[in-house]
Write a protein that holds these residues in place. Sequence first.
Motif, PDB file in Angstrom:
ATOM      1  N   LYS A  76       0.839  -1.193   0.000  1.00  0.00           N
ATOM      2  CA  LYS A  76       0.000   0.000   0.000  1.00  0.00           C
ATOM      3  C   LYS A  76       0.877   1.247   0.000  1.00  0.00           C
ATOM      4  CE  LYS A  76      -3.454  -2.333   2.961  1.00  0.00           C
ATOM      5  NZ  LYS A  76      -4.611  -2.365   2.082  1.00  0.00           N
ATOM      6  N   GLY A  77       0.233   2.421  -0.063  1.00  0.00           N
ATOM      7  CA  GLY A  77       0.946   3.684   0.045  1.00  0.00           C
ATOM      8  C   GLY A  77       0.820   4.539  -1.205  1.00  0.00           C
ATOM      9  N   ALA A  78       1.135   5.822  -1.070  1.00  0.00           N
ATOM     10  CA  ALA A  78       0.989   6.763  -2.178  1.00  0.00           C
ATOM     11  C   ALA A  78       1.889   6.395  -3.354  1.00  0.00           C
ATOM     12  CB  ALA A  78       1.302   8.178  -1.697  1.00  0.00           C
ATOM     13  N   ALA A  79       3.156   6.113  -3.072  1.00  0.00           N
ATOM     14  CA  ALA A  79       4.088   5.772  -4.151  1.00  0.00           C
ATOM     15  C   ALA A  79       3.654   4.499  -4.859  1.00  0.00           C
ATOM     16  CB  ALA A  79       5.500   5.612  -3.595  1.00  0.00           C
ATOM     17  N   VAL A  80       3.150   3.552  -4.085  1.00  0.00           N
ATOM     18  CA  VAL A  80       2.683   2.278  -4.636  1.00  0.00           C
ATOM     19  C   VAL A  80       1.465   2.494  -5.531  1.00  0.00           C
ATOM     20  CG1 VAL A  80       1.674   0.055  -4.043  1.00  0.00           C
ATOM     21  CG2 VAL A  80       3.598   0.933  -2.734  1.00  0.00           C
ATOM     22  N   ASP A  81       0.492   3.265  -5.025  1.00  0.00           N
ATOM     23  CA  ASP A  81      -0.732   3.501  -5.791  1.00  0.00           C
ATOM     24  C   ASP A  81      -0.441   4.219  -7.103  1.00  0.00           C
ATOM     25  OD1 ASP A  81      -2.157   2.262  -3.817  1.00  0.00           O
ATOM     26  OD2 ASP A  81      -2.974   4.107  -2.945  1.00  0.00           O
ATOM     27  N   ILE A  82       0.494   5.172  -7.058  1.00  0.00           N
ATOM     28  CA  ILE A  82       0.856   5.892  -8.285  1.00  0.00           C
ATOM     29  C   ILE A  82       1.527   4.943  -9.267  1.00  0.00           C
ATOM     30  CG2 ILE A  82       2.315   7.712  -9.243  1.00  0.00           C
ATOM     31  CD1 ILE A  82       1.864   9.246  -6.581  1.00  0.00           C
ATOM     32  N   ALA A  83       2.446   4.099  -8.764  1.00  0.00           N
ATOM     33  CA  ALA A  83       3.126   3.146  -9.641  1.00  0.00           C
ATOM     34  C   ALA A  83       2.136   2.164 -10.262  1.00  0.00           C
ATOM     35  CB  ALA A  83       4.207   2.389  -8.872  1.00  0.00           C
ATOM     36  N   LYS A  84       1.170   1.696  -9.478  1.00  0.00           N
ATOM     37  CA  LYS A  84       0.153   0.791 -10.015  1.00  0.00           C
ATOM     38  C   LYS A  84      -0.627   1.454 -11.142  1.00  0.00           C
ATOM     39  CE  LYS A  84      -0.778  -2.123  -5.951  1.00  0.00           C
ATOM     40  NZ  LYS A  84      -1.775  -2.448  -4.896  1.00  0.00           N
ATOM     41  N   ALA A  85      -0.999   2.721 -10.936  1.00  0.00           N
ATOM     42  CA  ALA A  85      -1.762   3.448 -11.947  1.00  0.00           C
ATOM     43  C   ALA A  85      -0.944   3.645 -13.218  1.00  0.00           C
ATOM     44  CB  ALA A  85      -2.213   4.795 -11.386  1.00  0.00           C
ATOM     45  N   VAL A  86       0.340   3.960 -13.052  1.00  0.00           N
ATOM     46  CA  VAL A  86       1.209   4.166 -14.219  1.00  0.00           C
ATOM     47  C   VAL A  86       1.366   2.871 -15.006  1.00  0.00           C
ATOM     48  CG1 VAL A  86       3.566   4.676 -14.952  1.00  0.00           C
ATOM     49  CG2 VAL A  86       2.455   6.136 -13.243  1.00  0.00           C
ATOM     50  N   PHE A  87       1.656   1.770 -14.311  1.00  0.00           N
ATOM     51  CA  PHE A  87       1.872   0.511 -15.018  1.00  0.00           C
ATOM     52  C   PHE A  87       0.589  -0.030 -15.629  1.00  0.00           C
ATOM     53  CE2 PHE A  87       6.033   0.410 -12.958  1.00  0.00           C
ATOM     54  CZ  PHE A  87       6.808  -0.037 -14.022  1.00  0.00           C
ATOM     55  N   ALA A  88      -0.547   0.301 -15.037  1.00  0.00           N
ATOM     56  CA  ALA A  88      -1.816  -0.066 -15.675  1.00  0.00           C
ATOM     57  C   ALA A  88      -1.940   0.632 -17.031  1.00  0.00           C
ATOM     58  CB  ALA A  88      -2.987   0.302 -14.769  1.00  0.00           C
ATOM     59  N   GLU A  89      -1.484   1.881 -17.088  1.00  0.00           N
ATOM     60  CA  GLU A  89      -1.484   2.614 -18.356  1.00  0.00           C
ATOM     61  C   GLU A  89      -0.539   1.960 -19.366  1.00  0.00           C
ATOM     62  OE1 GLU A  89      -3.183   5.676 -19.284  1.00  0.00           O
ATOM     63  OE2 GLU A  89      -4.409   4.934 -17.625  1.00  0.00           O
ATOM     64  N   LEU A  90       0.514   1.319 -18.861  1.00  0.00           N
ATOM     65  CA  LEU A  90       1.514   0.678 -19.723  1.00  0.00           C
ATOM     66  C   LEU A  90       1.152  -0.774 -20.040  1.00  0.00           C
ATOM     67  CD1 LEU A  90       4.786   2.057 -18.065  1.00  0.00           C
ATOM     68  CD2 LEU A  90       3.684   2.861 -20.166  1.00  0.00           C
ATOM     69  N   ASP A  93      -0.566  -5.074 -15.188  1.00  0.00           N
ATOM     70  CA  ASP A  93      -1.595  -4.943 -14.156  1.00  0.00           C
ATOM     71  C   ASP A  93      -1.244  -5.561 -12.812  1.00  0.00           C
ATOM     72  OD1 ASP A  93      -3.364  -3.584 -15.861  1.00  0.00           O
ATOM     73  OD2 ASP A  93      -4.013  -5.477 -16.763  1.00  0.00           O
ATOM     74  N   GLU A  94      -0.229  -6.432 -12.768  1.00  0.00           N
ATOM     75  CA  GLU A  94       0.107  -7.100 -11.512  1.00  0.00           C
ATOM     76  C   GLU A  94       1.421  -6.571 -10.953  1.00  0.00           C
ATOM     77  OE1 GLU A  94      -1.878  -9.186  -9.931  1.00  0.00           O
ATOM     78  OE2 GLU A  94      -3.372  -8.979 -11.536  1.00  0.00           O
ATOM     79  N   MET A  95       1.523  -6.535  -9.608  1.00  0.00           N
ATOM     80  CA  MET A  95       2.723  -6.046  -8.944  1.00  0.00           C
ATOM     81  C   MET A  95       3.214  -7.101  -7.949  1.00  0.00           C
ATOM     82  SD  MET A  95       3.222  -2.375  -7.023  1.00  0.00           S
ATOM     83  CE  MET A  95       3.160  -1.452  -8.564  1.00  0.00           C
ATOM     84  N   ASP A  96       4.440  -7.545  -8.140  1.00  0.00           N
ATOM     85  CA  ASP A  96       5.092  -8.477  -7.221  1.00  0.00           C
ATOM     86  C   ASP A  96       5.921  -7.649  -6.246  1.00  0.00           C
ATOM     87  OD1 ASP A  96       6.347 -10.535  -5.901  1.00  0.00           O
ATOM     88  OD2 ASP A  96       7.717 -11.018  -7.551  1.00  0.00           O
ATOM     89  N   ALA A  97       5.453  -7.521  -5.014  1.00  0.00           N
ATOM     90  CA  ALA A  97       6.073  -6.636  -4.031  1.00  0.00           C
ATOM     91  C   ALA A  97       7.125  -7.364  -3.218  1.00  0.00           C
ATOM     92  CB  ALA A  97       5.003  -6.062  -3.111  1.00  0.00           C
ATOM     93  N   GLN A  98       8.310  -6.756  -3.116  1.00  0.00           N
ATOM     94  CA  GLN A  98       9.414  -7.347  -2.353  1.00  0.00           C
ATOM     95  C   GLN A  98       9.830  -6.386  -1.237  1.00  0.00           C
ATOM     96  OE1 GLN A  98      10.679 -10.399  -3.111  1.00  0.00           O
ATOM     97  NE2 GLN A  98       9.281 -10.644  -4.837  1.00  0.00           N
ATOM     98  N   LEU A  99       9.566  -6.769   0.017  1.00  0.00           N
ATOM     99  CA  LEU A  99       9.915  -5.939   1.167  1.00  0.00           C
ATOM    100  C   LEU A  99      11.415  -5.996   1.421  1.00  0.00           C
ATOM    101  CD1 LEU A  99       9.045  -4.235   3.639  1.00  0.00           C
ATOM    102  CD2 LEU A  99       8.715  -6.379   4.874  1.00  0.00           C
ATOM    103  N   GLN A 100      12.020  -4.814   1.675  1.00  0.00           N
ATOM    104  CA  GLN A 100      13.460  -4.737   1.883  1.00  0.00           C
ATOM    105  C   GLN A 100      13.767  -3.580   2.826  1.00  0.00           C
ATOM    106  OE1 GLN A 100      16.485  -5.822   2.351  1.00  0.00           O
ATOM    107  NE2 GLN A 100      16.673  -6.612   0.258  1.00  0.00           N
ATOM    108  N   ASP A 101      14.865  -3.672   3.583  1.00  0.00           N
ATOM    109  CA  ASP A 101      15.324  -2.529   4.361  1.00  0.00           C
ATOM    110  C   ASP A 101      15.605  -1.374   3.409  1.00  0.00           C
ATOM    111  OD1 ASP A 101      15.179  -4.082   6.601  1.00  0.00           O
ATOM    112  OD2 ASP A 101      17.350  -4.361   6.812  1.00  0.00           O
TER     113      ASP A 101
END
Length: 308
Positions: A76-90, A93-101
Amino acid sequence: MKKLLLSFVFLLAVVVLAACGGSDEEAGGESGDNGDGESSSDSGSKLEELQESGTVTVGFANEEPYGYQGDDGELKGAAVDIAKAVFAELGVDEMDAQLQDFGQLIPGLNAGQYDLVTAGMAITPDRCENAIFAEPEMVYGEGLVVQAGNPLGIESYEDIANNPDIRVSVMSGATEVGYLEEMGVSDGQVTTAPDIPATFSAVQADRADVTTATEMTLRLAMETSDESQIEFVENFEQPDIEGVPSYGAPAFHPDNTELRDAYNEALQGLKEDGTVAELLEANGFDPESNFVAAGEVTAESVCSGENY
């Protein structure tokens, strides 16, 4: 017999020359040079690869409200939501999220673990040496959280620098580490932690007197914290140093220029139609003061130091 031998030698030479010519063409094709000096294995084909798979791999740090893992396990989050919207335009549609320090996001990006990092990461000249950034999606300032009652009267980075007994906990790899150093805070006063909850824990457990991060990060983290132990410094004095305010944007591998450019093109459209402002507001940001209009500030100008 001599004529037969000569004919055989001539035929063999023709075969060898033909094979050599074929090898050069195949080598040229394998090198991926498309005739304009760019490799076909560069980011142009990277976008096609993502479109074909339908999935983009994203590195993020657990920092609300930029990019974080919700209680349901979703990114979740603002940066995530914006990236999802951008890639949907491209067409992805799917995002594989990798948590990291946070401090390992760019190293992981350059090691090929992610296609991009989306964490509201501040563009800095130093980071621009190791990654390429999309255009800024948001702008933000800094903040402080201290022990309840603010017993040491900390209202600025300068206050911390002027009292060598003050202990600071900061998220590893965050820009605030450099800000504190620039304001004269000694290395011995600063300890790092893997994420924001860990910095809050340090203050609550009296292992630190103060923590610092972006204002939005701290305000949101306070909403789920025990306010009997800690408090947000409302009258914090923003440091007058390079890098404040910060401009947040996704980071890409230096080879993926075409992917970054495609992202920028789609991002501009979403800025102009109001989508980015709406997504910022939905995540707690001010759609005006935290929004960066298309062309207002560029990643290049921040990387060069012009707007840093």
